[in-house]
Structure formats: C-alpha cells, structure tokens
Design an enzyme around this catalytic site. Structure first.
Site, short mmCIF file in Angstrom:
data_model
loop_
_atom_site.label_atom_id
_atom_site.label_comp_id
_atom_site.label_asym_id
_atom_site.label_seq_id
_atom_site.Cartn_x
_atom_site.Cartn_y
_atom_site.Cartn_z
N CYS A 93 75.04 8.84 62.65
CA CYS A 93 76.34 8.19 62.43
C CYS A 93 76.32 6.91 63.25
O CYS A 93 75.32 6.53 63.84
CB CYS A 93 77.48 9.10 62.83
SG CYS A 93 77.61 9.27 64.59
N ASP B 230 83.81 9.87 75.30
CA ASP B 230 84.90 9.55 74.37
C ASP B 230 85.98 8.68 75.00
O ASP B 230 86.89 8.25 74.31
CB ASP B 230 85.54 10.84 73.82
CG ASP B 230 84.55 11.62 72.99
OD1 ASP B 230 84.81 12.79 72.71
OD2 ASP B 230 83.50 11.06 72.64
N ARG C 70 80.24 15.36 60.70
CA ARG C 70 79.14 16.09 61.32
C ARG C 70 79.59 17.43 61.87
O ARG C 70 78.85 18.42 61.88
CB ARG C 70 78.57 15.22 62.44
CG ARG C 70 77.41 15.79 63.14
CD ARG C 70 76.96 14.89 64.25
NE ARG C 70 75.85 15.49 64.91
CZ ARG C 70 75.95 16.50 65.74
NH1 ARG C 70 77.14 17.00 66.00
NH2 ARG C 70 74.90 17.02 66.32
N LYS D 85 91.35 17.44 68.59
CA LYS D 85 90.46 17.40 67.41
C LYS D 85 89.20 18.22 67.68
O LYS D 85 88.78 19.03 66.87
CB LYS D 85 90.07 15.97 67.10
CG LYS D 85 88.87 15.81 66.18
CD LYS D 85 88.52 14.37 65.87
CE LYS D 85 87.57 13.79 66.85
NZ LYS D 85 86.17 14.13 66.64
N ASN D 86 88.60 18.02 68.88
CA ASN D 86 87.30 18.60 69.15
C ASN D 86 87.35 20.07 69.52
O ASN D 86 86.32 20.70 69.75
CB ASN D 86 86.57 17.80 70.23
CG ASN D 86 86.20 16.42 69.70
OD1 ASN D 86 86.27 16.18 68.49
ND2 ASN D 86 85.85 15.52 70.59
N ARG E 102 72.55 11.95 66.38
CA ARG E 102 73.32 13.21 66.24
C ARG E 102 72.42 14.35 65.76
O ARG E 102 72.71 15.03 64.78
CB ARG E 102 74.51 13.00 65.30
CG ARG E 102 75.39 11.81 65.61
CD ARG E 102 76.02 11.83 66.98
NE ARG E 102 76.97 12.88 67.22
CZ ARG E 102 78.27 12.81 66.94
NH1 ARG E 102 78.74 11.76 66.36
NH2 ARG E 102 79.07 13.81 67.22
N ARG F 3 90.47 9.52 61.72
CA ARG F 3 89.72 10.77 61.90
C ARG F 3 90.22 11.54 63.10
O ARG F 3 90.18 12.77 63.13
CB ARG F 3 88.23 10.48 62.09
CG ARG F 3 87.52 9.98 60.83
CD ARG F 3 86.04 9.95 61.05
NE ARG F 3 85.63 11.21 61.64
CZ ARG F 3 84.57 11.33 62.45
NH1 ARG F 3 83.84 10.29 62.76
NH2 ARG F 3 84.26 12.50 62.96
N ILE G 166 70.38 18.01 65.67
CA ILE G 166 70.83 19.38 66.02
C ILE G 166 69.64 20.25 66.39
O ILE G 166 69.65 21.47 66.21
CB ILE G 166 71.66 20.02 64.89
CG1 ILE G 166 70.89 20.09 63.58
CG2 ILE G 166 72.96 19.29 64.65
CD1 ILE G 166 71.60 20.99 62.58
C1 EPZ Z 1 81.03 16.55 70.57
O1 EPZ Z 1 79.98 16.04 69.76
C2 EPZ Z 1 82.28 15.77 70.17
N1 EPZ Z 1 82.57 15.98 68.75
C3 EPZ Z 1 82.07 14.27 70.44
O2 EPZ Z 1 83.31 13.63 70.17
C4 EPZ Z 1 81.76 14.09 71.93
O3 EPZ Z 1 81.51 12.72 72.16
C5 EPZ Z 1 80.52 14.92 72.29
O4 EPZ Z 1 80.76 16.31 71.96
C6 EPZ Z 1 80.19 14.84 73.77
O5 EPZ Z 1 81.28 15.25 74.50
C7 EPZ Z 1 83.17 17.13 68.37
O6 EPZ Z 1 83.41 18.02 69.16
C8 EPZ Z 1 83.50 17.24 66.91
P1 EPZ Z 1 76.70 16.95 71.86
P2 EPZ Z 1 78.56 16.81 69.71
O7 EPZ Z 1 76.06 18.01 71.07
O8 EPZ Z 1 78.78 18.27 69.74
C9 EPZ Z 1 72.40 14.89 71.44
C10 EPZ Z 1 84.74 11.97 69.30
O9 EPZ Z 1 84.84 10.74 69.47
N2 EPZ Z 1 72.00 16.15 70.83
O10 EPZ Z 1 77.17 17.22 73.24
O11 EPZ Z 1 77.76 16.24 68.60
C11 EPZ Z 1 73.38 14.11 70.57
O12 EPZ Z 1 72.68 13.33 69.63
C12 EPZ Z 1 83.38 12.62 69.12
O13 EPZ Z 1 85.71 12.77 69.27
C13 EPZ Z 1 70.66 16.34 70.48
O14 EPZ Z 1 69.82 15.47 70.68
O15 EPZ Z 1 77.94 16.32 71.09
C14 EPZ Z 1 74.12 13.27 71.58
O16 EPZ Z 1 73.35 12.12 71.86
C15 EPZ Z 1 82.25 11.61 69.18
N3 EPZ Z 1 70.29 17.51 69.89
C16 EPZ Z 1 74.18 14.17 72.81
O17 EPZ Z 1 73.15 15.16 72.65
C17 EPZ Z 1 71.21 18.51 69.65
O18 EPZ Z 1 70.82 19.58 69.11
C18 EPZ Z 1 75.51 14.89 72.97
O19 EPZ Z 1 75.69 15.68 71.85
C19 EPZ Z 1 72.56 18.30 69.99
C20 EPZ Z 1 72.94 17.11 70.59
#
Ligand code: EPZ
Length: 429
Positions: A117, A307, A93, A22-23, A122, A399, A124
C-alpha cells in the site's frame, strides 16, 4: 472526487468526542467468526474500513445489521465459507485479520495475498511463519494463501521477529482452540490487542498477558459464545485532535479515550512545549509558547506510534529550530512530508530519517492525501496556513476518521467537503 477545503487563520478551540478504535473494531468484527451466533459490537466507528469488513463477513455467510450508527449486530451462525475475495482484501489489508478466525473455526482459510500500500510492502510473512509453528500448512498460488491444518492446531511457543500487531492478532485468534498452550513471545502490546483479548476471553477463550510482550493462550475445547462488547476509544483519532490543540495554541479537549493509551505521545507533546491536562477518559492540549524541536522515533507500543508521526511532523515543521523524525515501522511513510513542503515546510528525507527545519508558517496550497494519517495531517496544516488549502484523495481520511470535517467545524474551523467534477479531478491527478 471529494476534496476538503480549509481556510486558515480562524480561531480553533473546544471539545470533541472520538469514536471507537478503527484498529480494534476491525479485528473484533473478524473475531465474531469464532463465536457462532449474534455478537453485538458497540462504539463501532462509522468509517469506510468498517463497511469493507462488513462486506467481508457477509461474503463469508454472516449477516451484519446496523442497529444504530455505532452498533453492529453480527450473526455468524451461518458462516460457511472460508475464502476472502481479492477485491475486498485489496481495498483493505486488515481483511487478513479473518485468517486466524477462519482457521480456528474451519481448520482452513483462503485469503488473498494483501498487496503493498502507500506506506509500505505490508508483508504477512510473520503471520505465516508463526502459524506454521502451530501446525498450519500453507500453499501460496495465484495470489492466494491457502491455509490448512491436516493435524489440527498444536500449541507451541512462537517468537516474533518483530512485535507485529497483525501477526500477534492472527496468532492469538488461531490458538484459541489449539491442542495445548501457545506462547507468543515478543508480542505486540498495543491497546487494541488488549481489547481483542478481552472480548475473546468474554467469549470463553483463555488468554493471559495481552498488553505484555508475552501472551499465553490456553486452548479450549468449548466453542466460543457470542457477547455484547464495546470497542475501546480511538487513541489515534484522539491524538490527531489533541495535536490540533498544540498546533493552534487554544485548548482542545478530547473525550472518549484513555490518555494512558497515548502515554509517550503526550510526554513528547510536553517536551515540544505543549501543555497537557490528563483526565478520566479525556485530555486537553494547548500551547502558550513556541513549539520546541524534539526528536521522534516511531516504535511498537508503548513506543511512539507510527500512526501519530505525520500529525506530529506537522507541529515540528513550525518549531523554533530543527529536529529528526525516524520512522522505524513502515518503509515509506514520509510522503506526507513531500506534500507539506508544498505548503512551505522545510524537510529533507534521508532514508528512515526526516530532518525537519522549522519555518514560521505554512502557505495554503492544493495537496493530496498520501495515506490515512497524512491526509488528516494535511487538513491540520490547512487550519494554520494563510488562505484556502484544498486536500484531495480524501477517501484515505474516510477510512479512519468519522465526520472529520464536522468535528473540525465544531471546533471553529472554516472547512468543508466539496465534490470536484471528475474531469477537473483527472486534471488535478
Ligand atoms: C496495524 O497494522 C495498524 N492497522 C496500522 O495502522 C499501524 O500503523 C500498525 O499496526 C503499527 O502499529 C490495523 O490495525 C488495521 P504490523 P499492521 O503488522 O498490523 C511489517 C492506520 O493508520 N510486517 O505491526 O499491518 C509491516 O510491513 C494503520 O490506522 C512484516 O514485515 O502492522 C510493517 O512495516 C496504518 N511482516 C511493520 O512490520 C509481517 O508478517 C509493522 O506491521 C507483518 C508485518
């Protein structure tokens, strides 16, 4: 509203084949925007998040043809819009993954601010800060992010404060046509990042170092061209079914993924007293003795994946002793623990730490999926609880897991999907 009902105590064993990740699939779909023409994606999981990403692409002017259940033919020749609608971003997202491709193709993008969520805020901010370093200018108003590149995209070095998966992906895609070379330092190293870089390079990009903490993107002048590409196997779906082998004790073999993509998870499983047999695109897990309590800390890849936290907590909740699970990635990813306590687990939450005291068994209950992985882990717990466990809010599970119940039934589970009349569902909520 649908629920999953699962009756514990039945012998579970056998083999399943997982789908494409998925990711990765969601980002590969977004990246097709950068290669006008028809890209064919194979091994795409048939899950609701993919359907939502298909709607996003169509809204932008692409056509998405479902060739067969796991093959999409995406034609982005006529993509002429650069604004993603709020109602789709709020559903998923990951829609923000179109930001980099839209900036690359049009020099601008309008993306709805993703709300929080169930598992966290979450944000950016790292996506935005990184893109600003490359010359992208942002205005945020009325809940939308307006990105523009008045002077084009100029390659530079961007150091991420945290190895964010999404930020790494958006920066990588936005840099493909930059003037000069971009370095992403402290980049995320997940296998899904490597999958995206591999496809972009096949399309004509020049990306080196994906999978390492330093990714180098040399800007190209030529437009990317469409390709046929197969999505990498889903390591998290695989880990979920392998955890079931560790939970029930009998061997569960999972095909269609790379065990090296679950490196630390499988090592932790072995410390927990599980047996692991790694093969070529497959792996088998079983257990002969008790589950050994083992501390877990979630970290960016190659650290222990967040995850897989809920599925592993399900195992440790039945261990002979106590241990601590520390969630370092999301600020609110322990809701699964509260639901598992309704099934008899003994877990106390202190901030980012969950102190897990093993209990002899779970008792069946009515529980509610808190999120995608927590929902799958609750169904897992139901496999070994006495009686029938009813898991609601299973749209979360849909999902990210294709045919989850069917795969469990193929392993011997007595599980089914039931429709609960709305009024009854309302009472349950
Ligand atoms: C991806 O989310 C995955 N989703 C998540 O999988 C996975 O848990 C996560 O990476 C970590 O491996 C998809 O790929 C669609 P991050 P992502 O940016 O990209 C914070 C699942 O169950 N952060 O590495 O959103 C954020 O809030 C899902 O399949 C900021 O603060 O993860 C989080 O606490 C859940 N500012 C942490 O970093 C930012 O600009 C990790 O986020 C970006 C992120």
């Amino acid at each position: 509203m649908d629920v999953i009902k699962v009756e514990g105590g039945h012998p579970i064993t056998g083999e399943v084949t997982v789908e494409g990740a998925k990711n990765s699939a969601l980002k590969l779909m977004a990246a097709t925007i950068m290669a006008p023409g028809v890209t064919t994606l194979k091994n795409v999981p048939n899950i609701s998040d993919v359907h939502v990403m298909g709607k996003v692409l169509k809204r932008l002017g692409a056509t998405v043809e479902v060739v067969d259940k796991h093959t999409l033919r995406i034609d982005t020749s006529n993509v002429d819009k650069w604004e993603t609608p709020y109602e789709l971003v709020v559903q998923m997202r990951a829609s923000t993954a179109v930001m980099g491709p839209l900036i690359s193709r049009f020099g601008k993008a309008v993306v709805a601010m993703p709300g929080g969520c169930d598992i966290g805020a979450r944000k950016i901010d790292m996506h935005i800060q990184g893109l600003e370093a490359l010359g992208v200018e942002f205005e945020i108003n009325h809940g939308n992010i307006h990105a523009s590149t008045p002077h084009g995209i100029i390659g530079d070095t961007v150091t991420l404060a945290f190895a964010s998966v999404g930020a790494t992906e958006n920066l990588m895609m936005a840099s493909v046509y930059a003037k000069g070379t971009t370095i992403i330092d402290n980049a995320a190293r997940e296998p899904e990042i490597v999958d995206l870089a591999n496809m972009l390079n096949e399309m004509g990009a020049k990306i080196r170092g994906a999978g390492s903490p330093v990714i180098e993107i040399e800007g190209v002048k030529e437009s990317l061209h469409p390709v046929t590409y197969s999505v990498v196997g889903d390591r998290i779906e695989a880990g979920t079914f392998l955890a079931i082998g560790g939970l029930v004790g009998n061997p569960v073999t999972v095909h269609g993924f790379e065990p090296i993509h679950l490196g630390l998870v499988l090592k932790k499983f072995e410390k927990m007293g599980l047996s692991v047999e790694r093969g070529n695109h497959e792996c088998t897990v079983w257990r002969e003795g008790p589950i050994i309590p083992t501390d877990i800390q979630t970290l960016p890849f190659p650290g222990f994946p967040t995850d897989m936290q809920a599925q592993t907590m399900c195992l440790l909740a039945l261990a002979k002793g106590s241990c601590v699970i520390t969630e370092n990635i999301f600020e609110n990813r322990f809701m699964f623990a509260s639901e598992l306590q309704r099934m008899g687990a003994d877990i106390s939450i202190e901030g980012h730490h969950a102190i897990v005291h093993g209990v002899p068994s779970f008792s069946s209950a009515q529980v509610k999926s808190p999120d995608l992985r927590g929902g799958a882990a609750l169904v897992m717990a139901g496999l070994v609880a006495d009686g029938i466990t009813t898991v609601s809010a299973i749209h979360h599970i849909d999902r990210g897991y294709e045919n989850f119940v069917e795969k469990l039934v193929s392993l011997g589970a007595h599980a089914e999907r039931d429709i609960v009349p709305d009024e009854e569902a309302a009472l349950a909520d």
